[in-house]
Design an enzyme around this catalytic site. Structure first.
Site, PDB file in Angstrom:
ATOM      1  N   GLN A 140       0.848  -1.188   0.000  1.00  0.00           N
ATOM      2  CA  GLN A 140       0.000   0.000   0.000  1.00  0.00           C
ATOM      3  C   GLN A 140       0.885   1.240   0.000  1.00  0.00           C
ATOM      4  OE1 GLN A 140      -3.660  -0.130   2.529  1.00  0.00           O
ATOM      5  NE2 GLN A 140      -2.703   1.599   3.539  1.00  0.00           N
ATOM      6  N   SER A 143       0.987   6.597   2.564  1.00  0.00           N
ATOM      7  CA  SER A 143       1.604   7.595   3.437  1.00  0.00           C
ATOM      8  C   SER A 143       2.860   8.202   2.816  1.00  0.00           C
ATOM      9  CB  SER A 143       1.972   6.970   4.783  1.00  0.00           C
ATOM     10  OG  SER A 143       0.818   6.557   5.475  1.00  0.00           O
ATOM     11  N   SER A 176       4.702  -1.460   4.355  1.00  0.00           N
ATOM     12  CA  SER A 176       4.970  -2.825   4.817  1.00  0.00           C
ATOM     13  C   SER A 176       5.173  -3.751   3.624  1.00  0.00           C
ATOM     14  CB  SER A 176       3.798  -3.341   5.659  1.00  0.00           C
ATOM     15  OG  SER A 176       3.584  -2.539   6.788  1.00  0.00           O
ATOM     16  N   GLU A 259      -8.723  -1.497   6.238  1.00  0.00           N
ATOM     17  CA  GLU A 259      -7.520  -1.633   7.067  1.00  0.00           C
ATOM     18  C   GLU A 259      -7.865  -1.520   8.543  1.00  0.00           C
ATOM     19  OE1 GLU A 259      -2.965   0.083   7.357  1.00  0.00           O
ATOM     20  OE2 GLU A 259      -4.475   1.266   6.312  1.00  0.00           O
TER      21      GLU A 259
END
Length: 413
Positions: A140, A143, A176, A259
């Site tokens: 993902q 951010s 991650s 999430e």
């Protein structure tokens, strides 16, 4: 199509699970120390082996029709109710399920679901099903260094050229599993001349594309579960755009709701539990201390309340519906419980938690204590969860906003 009776279906699930998994077993001795890490801290070779174990189970589950249980059939899921999903989780809990990783959860429960809901028919056939089966792995790319809690302030840019291809430049952080992923679900700003939420578009980016650089971030707990990802002139075809241009914020909020649900209700063990703290107190002969007993009782009550809330939110979910702001409640409770669990263990051990004395189940708690703060950020910070609960669940007045202007007019842009 009518849905199968939950109890009958539960029996079928249990019978199937018994063909692919071993029954759960109790620790062989009281000296056995459970994995107390909140985030995986494994070397790359061990992480790859764990990923393959997880993928084998996920593929078997997909092939048997037990993946994406509440996703509508039209979107490639099983089209079952939240009650069916709960029944599956309960049956699964009595077996030795391969311990899932963040990347597996992101692939199946976030990116796979998002592409299923927003992708074209071709994207669903080629990518969504491959993500849900874990034939492809996805991270993902949301951010950024200056856009974490305020994700809509992201600065990664994507511009479309005459031939239709998009060229992406920017930086992502706290990703991650990026080093193992085949694709990344990326948000980029495609129109700076509208309000910040409206000018974002979602893309699938091949992680081996020219211009993609992945750098691991070393955590204070010792591992490197997260990465920085730099994108320099990364060129991707328009067929990898997910949703309409400018629909990225809707894709993002839906994915983040998944999430929060995964973070708050997932079955993967994350750090220590009340049971582990109780075992620690007994091993240190501290259960006779009235203050310790009070702390243990408080922790037990909070764990029970979280379990009950997870159950209530799940039962209230409409079959196939997208998770709502209620998911923020279970996520907030999960991060709070992790923090309190680590604090209780640290108070019981004192200096033992900072030095390895060789006593089983003591120094291992550092993995929990150092990892728990990160969980207050993952999936949206605690402060963001409180805002969502206040504004969308309790219907409180929203905070004053001064950014309802084109993104290009905001300070610093």
């Amino acid at each position: 199509m009518s849905q199968p009776d939950v109890d009958t279906w539960r029996t079928q699930v249990g019978q199937w699970l018994a063909t692919v998994l071993e029954p759960a077993r109790e620790p062989e001795s009281t000296d056995d120390t459970p994995d107390l890490a909140v985030f995986h801290n494994l070397p790359d070779d061990e992480e790859r082996l764990l990923l393959e174990r997880c993928r084998a189970y996920q593929r078997a589950r997909f092939d048997a029709g037990y993946q994406a249980l509440t996703l509508p059939r039209a979107n490639g899921g099983a089209g079952l109710s939240a009650a069916h999903a709960m029944a599956f989780a309960q049956e699964e809990a009595v077996f030795q399920v391969p311990p899932s990783t963040e990347l597996i959860s992101v692939t199946v429960r976030l990116v796979g679901m998002a592409v299923s809901l927003f992708g074209t028919a071709e994207q669903c056939d080629v990518y969504a099903q491959a993500f849900l089966r874990t034939d492809l792995l996805a991270c993902q790319l949301f951010s950024e260094p200056g856009a974490g809690s305020d994700l809509a302030a992201l600065r990664t840019r994507a511009r479309q050229e005459e031939g239709g291809d998009w060229v992406i430049d920017g930086q992502k952080v706290w990703t991650s599993g990026a080093q193992f992923a085949d694709y990344g679900l990326l948000l980029a700003r495609t129109d700076p001349d509208v309000v910040k939420q409206a000018g974002i578009t979602a893309f699938l980016v091949p992680m081996d594309a020219p211009g993609v650089e992945i750098r691991p971030i070393r955590q204070m707990s010792g591992g490197a579960s997260f990465n920085e990802v730099f994108l320099s002139g990364v060129r991707i075809p328009d067929r990898l755009r997910i949703g309409r241009p400018g629909q990225g914020w809707e894709v993002a909020t839906t994915t983040l709701a998944f999430e929060r649900t995964a973070s708050g209700t997932g079955n993967r063990r994350k750090g220590g539990t009340f049971t582990d703290v109780l075992a620690l107190a007994r091993s240190l002969d501290r259960t006779g201390d009235p203050l310790v007993r009070q702390r243990l009782a408080d922790l037990y009550i909070r764990a029970a309340l979280r379990t009950a809330t997870v159950d209530r939110v799940a039962r209230a979910s409409a079959a196939g519906g997208r998770p709502g702001p209620e998911a923020s409640l279970t996520k907030l409770m999960a991060s709070d419980l992790l923090t309190r669990t680590g604090q209780a263990a640290a108070e019981l051990m004192g200096a033992r938690i900072s030095a390895d004395t060789g006593e089983p189940g003591t120094f291992a708690w550092t993995q929990h204590l150092l990892g728990a703060p990160g969980y207050r950020l993952a999936g949206g910070t605690d402060q963001i969860q409180r805002n969502l609960i206040g504004e969308r669940v309790l219907k409180l007045p929203g905070e004053p906003r001064v950014d309802r202007v084109p993104f290009s007019e905001l300070s610093g842009n």
